[in-house]
Design a protein around this motif. Structure first.
Motif, PDB file in Angstrom:
ATOM      1  N   ARG A 283     106.269   6.179  52.739  1.00  0.00           N
ATOM      2  CA  ARG A 283     105.186   5.247  53.051  1.00  0.00           C
ATOM      3  C   ARG A 283     105.700   4.025  53.812  1.00  0.00           C
ATOM      4  O   ARG A 283     106.667   3.371  53.416  1.00  0.00           O
ATOM      5  CB  ARG A 283     104.496   4.834  51.764  1.00  0.00           C
TER       6      ARG A 283
ATOM      7  N   ILE B 269      91.958   2.183  54.030  1.00  0.00           N
ATOM      8  CA  ILE B 269      93.190   1.586  54.542  1.00  0.00           C
ATOM      9  C   ILE B 269      92.769   0.625  55.636  1.00  0.00           C
ATOM     10  O   ILE B 269      92.180   1.036  56.646  1.00  0.00           O
ATOM     11  CB  ILE B 269      94.150   2.646  55.108  1.00  0.00           C
TER      12      ILE B 269
ATOM     13  N   ALA C  36      94.979  -0.925  50.686  1.00  0.00           N
ATOM     14  CA  ALA C  36      95.934   0.185  50.748  1.00  0.00           C
ATOM     15  C   ALA C  36      95.536   1.263  49.749  1.00  0.00           C
ATOM     16  O   ALA C  36      96.278   1.598  48.839  1.00  0.00           O
ATOM     17  CB  ALA C  36      97.348  -0.315  50.469  1.00  0.00           C
TER      18      ALA C  36
ATOM     19  N   GLU D  24      94.623  11.051  50.979  1.00  0.00           N
ATOM     20  CA  GLU D  24      95.380  12.290  50.867  1.00  0.00           C
ATOM     21  C   GLU D  24      94.528  13.480  51.287  1.00  0.00           C
ATOM     22  O   GLU D  24      93.299  13.418  51.282  1.00  0.00           O
ATOM     23  CB  GLU D  24      95.883  12.490  49.435  1.00  0.00           C
TER      24      GLU D  24
ATOM     25  N   THR E 114     101.187   7.459  55.247  1.00  0.00           N
ATOM     26  CA  THR E 114     100.549   7.334  53.935  1.00  0.00           C
ATOM     27  C   THR E 114     101.261   8.116  52.835  1.00  0.00           C
ATOM     28  O   THR E 114     100.862   8.026  51.676  1.00  0.00           O
ATOM     29  CB  THR E 114      99.084   7.809  54.012  1.00  0.00           C
TER      30      THR E 114
ATOM     31  N   TRP F 130      99.863  14.256  53.011  1.00  0.00           N
ATOM     32  CA  TRP F 130      99.383  12.943  53.442  1.00  0.00           C
ATOM     33  C   TRP F 130      99.567  12.784  54.946  1.00  0.00           C
ATOM     34  O   TRP F 130     100.585  13.193  55.497  1.00  0.00           O
ATOM     35  CB  TRP F 130     100.136  11.821  52.717  1.00  0.00           C
TER      36      TRP F 130
ATOM     37  N   TRP G 180      95.335   4.772  49.603  1.00  0.00           N
ATOM     38  CA  TRP G 180      95.911   5.817  50.454  1.00  0.00           C
ATOM     39  C   TRP G 180      95.052   7.081  50.461  1.00  0.00           C
ATOM     40  O   TRP G 180      94.551   7.512  49.437  1.00  0.00           O
ATOM     41  CB  TRP G 180      97.332   6.118  50.001  1.00  0.00           C
TER      42      TRP G 180
ATOM     43  N   ILE H 208     101.047   4.132  60.618  1.00  0.00           N
ATOM     44  CA  ILE H 208     100.808   4.014  59.185  1.00  0.00           C
ATOM     45  C   ILE H 208     101.095   5.370  58.549  1.00  0.00           C
ATOM     46  O   ILE H 208     100.361   6.338  58.760  1.00  0.00           O
ATOM     47  CB  ILE H 208      99.371   3.577  58.878  1.00  0.00           C
TER      48      ILE H 208
END
Length: 291
Positions: free
Chosen positions: A243, A222, A259, A263, A238, A199, A261, A236
């Motif tokens: 987090r 996001i 939110a 990846e 992730t 991430w 997230w 930020i």
């Protein structure tokens, strides 16, 4: 500095194994389970009126590993001091970074002691001992120690050519036609040749209002609601293990309007589109991940 005895080396803080340390003590690993991959958590429910089972996606489990070996010191006083150095590695009950290096690459794992105490069995001559560390890693992934970077990318730029309606006509002094401020979206390409998902961490510098990150392939978004002023930094992170959303170090998690997230899959690549209003920049950082 410690001198190499055999590869790979294992390092936690100031302690290392498979080396001769700065106190003339030789630390050698005789067995370990760190080279094995993590197990999987399977989620399945038997089908009551049919063959097989219903399943959901599986995930890596946390790791429980052992690292054991022996330490030989120049005398019994040195052995006692070596014992104390080993016990001090996990003195506060927190996590520590274990780095494994084979001379070609270095990878790290966040570990802590499990419920088993550090085992130390002194030798009969008192000039050494056998030892064992039982380790637990909530995040089972090995992360490359090298940090990858994309950016910094300027999201919004000012055009110097185009129609200048403010002066009532064409402004050739600036080299052509001046449209004023233009909004150019930024695109970041993030790759991960590893064997586990990783991430990114996004760092935004102002001035910028309402920065957003989108994965066009999945629609994941996001969105931060607020302004990052000139001189401020919005970070930020992730990762589900660390987090956070912070503006100049102050928690701003509640300012996220979305939110979803983003990846970076194992062995894959993701394109992230970044937008906002202003002239700020964004930088993405991440580490290749392995199971």
């Amino acid at each position: 500095m410690p001198s190499l005895v055999i590869m790979p080396t294992y390092t936690i803080g100031s302690w290392s194994a498979n080396v001769d340390d700065d106190f003339s003590c030789r630390w050698v690993v005789t067995s370990q389970t760190l080279h094995s991959g993590s197990a999987r958590k399977t989620h399945a429910t038997e089908r009551p009126f049919g063959m097989g089972a219903y399943r959901a996606r599986s995930y890596l489990t946390a790791r429980s590993d052992t690292l054991q070996g022996w330490c030989q010191a120049p005398d019994f006083t040195g052995a006692a001091a070596a014992r104390d150095r080993l016990l001090s590695v996990f003195s506060d009950g927190g996590q520590a970074t274990l780095v494994k290096s084979d001379g070609l690459s270095a990878r790290q794992l966040k570990v802590e002691l499990d419920a088993t105490a550090v085992k130390i069995e002194p030798w009969a001559d008192a000039q050494g001992f056998d030892w064992q560390l039982s380790l637990y890693a909530a995040d089972p992934r090995w992360l490359d120690t090298a940090v990858q970077t994309a950016g910094p990318l300027t999201v919004i730029g000012a055009a110097t050519d185009g129609l200048d309606w403010g002066s009532g006509g064409l402004d050739w002094a600036n080299g052509g036609l001046d449209w004023g401020s233009s909004g150019n979206s930024g695109v970041l390409s993030l790759s991960n040749p590893g064997t586990a998902t990783t991430w990114p961490v996004f760092t935004v510098t102002g001035p910028l209002t309402n920065p957003t990150f989108t994965n066009p392939a999945t629609g994941d978004l996001i969105a931060y609601t607020g302004t990052v002023e000139t001189g401020q930094t919005l970070v930020i992170d992730t990762s589900p293990f660390t987090r956070s959303v912070a503006l100049n170090g102050v928690d701003r998690f509640g300012f996220l309007a979305s939110a979803q997230w983003i990846e970076i899959p194992s062995g894959g690549q993701v394109t992230v589109q970044f937008s906002g209003t202003g002239a700020g920049t964004v930088t993405a950082t991440w580490q290749y991940a392995y199971n």
